[in-house]
Motif scaffolding. Sequence first.
Motif, PDB file in Angstrom:
ATOM      1  N   SER A   1       9.316  11.697  -8.207  1.00  0.00           N
ATOM      2  CA  SER A   1       8.788  11.256  -7.542  1.00  0.00           C
ATOM      3  C   SER A   1       9.944  11.685  -6.229  1.00  0.00           C
ATOM      4  CB  SER A   1       9.246  10.059  -8.142  1.00  0.00           C
ATOM      5  OG  SER A   1      10.683  10.414  -8.320  1.00  0.00           O
ATOM      6  N   LYS A   2       9.583  11.048  -5.187  1.00  0.00           N
ATOM      7  CA  LYS A   2      10.208  11.284  -4.143  1.00  0.00           C
ATOM      8  C   LYS A   2      12.274  11.153  -4.025  1.00  0.00           C
ATOM      9  CE  LYS A   2      10.980   8.732   0.632  1.00  0.00           C
ATOM     10  NZ  LYS A   2      10.602   7.651   1.216  1.00  0.00           N
TER      11      LYS A   2
ATOM     12  N   MET B   1       0.925  -0.971   0.438  1.00  0.00           N
ATOM     13  CA  MET B   1       0.048  -0.349  -0.122  1.00  0.00           C
ATOM     14  C   MET B   1       1.194   0.716   0.420  1.00  0.00           C
ATOM     15  SD  MET B   1      -2.981   1.081   2.677  1.00  0.00           S
ATOM     16  CE  MET B   1      -3.982   0.336   2.595  1.00  0.00           C
ATOM     17  N   THR B   2       0.700   2.538  -0.975  1.00  0.00           N
ATOM     18  CA  THR B   2       0.805   3.833  -0.699  1.00  0.00           C
ATOM     19  C   THR B   2       1.162   4.555   0.043  1.00  0.00           C
ATOM     20  OG1 THR B   2       1.914   3.020  -3.024  1.00  0.00           O
ATOM     21  CG2 THR B   2       2.151   5.303  -2.278  1.00  0.00           C
ATOM     22  N   ASP B   3       1.616   4.799   1.108  1.00  0.00           N
ATOM     23  CA  ASP B   3       1.027   5.932   2.007  1.00  0.00           C
ATOM     24  C   ASP B   3       0.897   7.344   0.972  1.00  0.00           C
ATOM     25  OD1 ASP B   3       1.836   8.100   3.049  1.00  0.00           O
ATOM     26  OD2 ASP B   3       2.397   6.465   5.007  1.00  0.00           O
TER      27      ASP B   3
ATOM     28  N   ALA C   1       8.506  22.097  -5.268  1.00  0.00           N
ATOM     29  CA  ALA C   1       8.491  22.566  -3.607  1.00  0.00           C
ATOM     30  C   ALA C   1       8.352  21.533  -2.562  1.00  0.00           C
ATOM     31  CB  ALA C   1       6.720  22.982  -3.708  1.00  0.00           C
ATOM     32  N   ARG C   2       8.460  20.350  -2.465  1.00  0.00           N
ATOM     33  CA  ARG C   2       8.336  20.286  -1.634  1.00  0.00           C
ATOM     34  C   ARG C   2      10.031  19.471  -1.799  1.00  0.00           C
ATOM     35  NH1 ARG C   2       5.875  14.327   0.096  1.00  0.00           N
ATOM     36  NH2 ARG C   2       6.777  13.371   1.680  1.00  0.00           N
TER      37      ARG C   2
ATOM     38  N   ALA D   1       3.398   9.832  -2.122  1.00  0.00           N
ATOM     39  CA  ALA D   1       2.276   9.988  -3.551  1.00  0.00           C
ATOM     40  C   ALA D   1       2.181  11.673  -4.236  1.00  0.00           C
ATOM     41  CB  ALA D   1       0.790   9.620  -3.697  1.00  0.00           C
ATOM     42  N   GLU D   2       2.016  12.091  -2.437  1.00  0.00           N
ATOM     43  CA  GLU D   2       2.818  13.523  -3.154  1.00  0.00           C
ATOM     44  C   GLU D   2       4.308  14.505  -3.538  1.00  0.00           C
ATOM     45  OE1 GLU D   2      -0.112  14.885  -0.082  1.00  0.00           O
ATOM     46  OE2 GLU D   2      -1.325  14.008  -0.304  1.00  0.00           O
TER      47      GLU D   2
END
Length: 126
Positions: free
Chosen positions: A44-45, A1-3, A12-13, A7-8
């Motif tokens: 992506s992360k 399961m993706t947290d 900016a992050r 996914a966000e």
Amino acid sequence: MTDAADAEWTVARHLADKPDFAIALYHRFIEMVEAVGPFTYAVSKSTITLKGKRRGFAGAHPVQSGLRGYFDLQRVVSDARISSSAPFSNRLFVHYFRIESADQLDHRFAEWLREAYAVGNGAHIR
């Protein structure tokens, strides 16, 4: 399961809580690619990937010591800014770079980005 938080990922992050000079290096990198032509983002992360009409061709993210990223070329280049390179396919080589100062984003680096941009638009399959 993706947290949901994973996914966000956004540009900016990636920029949040990074040193001002690293953010400036990221923006200069993006300006250099924008000067070559239009592209889209895939965030992506791990990185901010830049995509051409056919595929991703480069990516970058600011870190505490500057800017880290990669670009794909149809040849191998050797330079102090390139931390490593490896075959990605029969026709492509991925190059990982480290940038710590604005003067490293020079004419030669811009040429590599132009070559990578051509890869993103399918130059490697012609």
